[in-house]
Design an enzyme around this catalytic site. Sequence first.
Site, PDB file in Angstrom:
ATOM      1  N   CYS A 111       0.844  -1.186   0.000  1.00 32.43           N
ATOM      2  CA  CYS A 111       0.000   0.000   0.000  1.00 32.43           C
ATOM      3  C   CYS A 111       0.881   1.237   0.000  1.00 32.43           C
ATOM      4  CB  CYS A 111      -0.911  -0.002   1.235  1.00 32.43           C
ATOM      5  SG  CYS A 111      -1.895   1.504   1.419  1.00 32.43           S
TER       6      CYS A 111
ATOM      7  N   CYS B  19      -5.472   0.733   6.215  1.00 30.89           N
ATOM      8  CA  CYS B  19      -5.695   2.183   6.217  1.00 30.89           C
ATOM      9  C   CYS B  19      -6.915   2.615   5.413  1.00 30.89           C
ATOM     10  CB  CYS B  19      -4.457   2.918   5.724  1.00 30.89           C
ATOM     11  SG  CYS B  19      -4.117   2.712   3.956  1.00 30.89           S
TER      12      CYS B  19
ATOM     13  N   CYS C 272       0.167   3.198   3.716  1.00 28.40           N
ATOM     14  CA  CYS C 272       0.581   2.643   5.014  1.00 28.40           C
ATOM     15  C   CYS C 272       1.651   1.563   4.934  1.00 28.40           C
ATOM     16  CB  CYS C 272      -0.631   2.122   5.781  1.00 28.40           C
ATOM     17  SG  CYS C 272      -1.259   0.516   5.204  1.00 28.40           S
TER      18      CYS C 272
ATOM     19  N   CYS D  24      -7.625  -5.463 -10.218  1.00 22.82           N
ATOM     20  CA  CYS D  24      -7.174  -4.427 -11.139  1.00 22.82           C
ATOM     21  C   CYS D  24      -6.812  -3.197 -10.302  1.00 22.82           C
ATOM     22  CB  CYS D  24      -8.314  -4.138 -12.111  1.00 22.82           C
ATOM     23  SG  CYS D  24      -7.867  -3.158 -13.520  1.00 22.82           S
TER      24      CYS D  24
ATOM     25  N   CYS E  23      -7.117  -1.084   0.996  1.00 23.02           N
ATOM     26  CA  CYS E  23      -6.160  -1.594   1.970  1.00 23.02           C
ATOM     27  C   CYS E  23      -6.915  -1.863   3.269  1.00 23.02           C
ATOM     28  CB  CYS E  23      -5.056  -0.569   2.193  1.00 23.02           C
ATOM     29  SG  CYS E  23      -3.904  -1.035   3.509  1.00 23.02           S
TER      30      CYS E  23
END
Length: 155
Positions: free
Chosen positions: A53, A105, A56, A125, A102
């Site tokens: 991510c 976060c 985070c 995707c 995510c």
Amino acid sequence: MTGFDLTPPDDGQRRRLIAGLDGEERRVLLQHGTEAPFCGAFLDNKQDGVYCCRLCGLPLFRSTAKFDSGTGWPSFFAPLDAAHVGRIRDASHGMIRTEIVCARCGSHLGHVFPDGPPPTFERHCLNSVSLSFVARGQPLPDPLGRGGAEAAPAD
């Protein structure tokens, strides 16, 4: 079961992380935007490693799960750990899709579709701008300062 701390960033950590984003990253990660197809930094990345991510640092997808979907966005058939990717029903733009975020976060990553290759038949995707990349053997990012200096997980 994931070995990573999925506790969301506190308000101070979140403000600090957001302050480090550029305008496009803010638009995609925080406002659920989409980058233009065929222009993302990771579309043609063939390196061995882990995609994390961008906000985070949570590890999300292994390079070995990446495939060329022909759609113009990096695509993966499975997350590194299902607990790392949240799924949300998305009825925007006159269609029903499944948004992926995510799990730590809440940042927007992209969408998942039921037209991927075996074994999952899923196509995650993703927007390149939602990701960072860590080459195999390199330390994972630790933007939350939680002491997670482990190396990118092997397959």
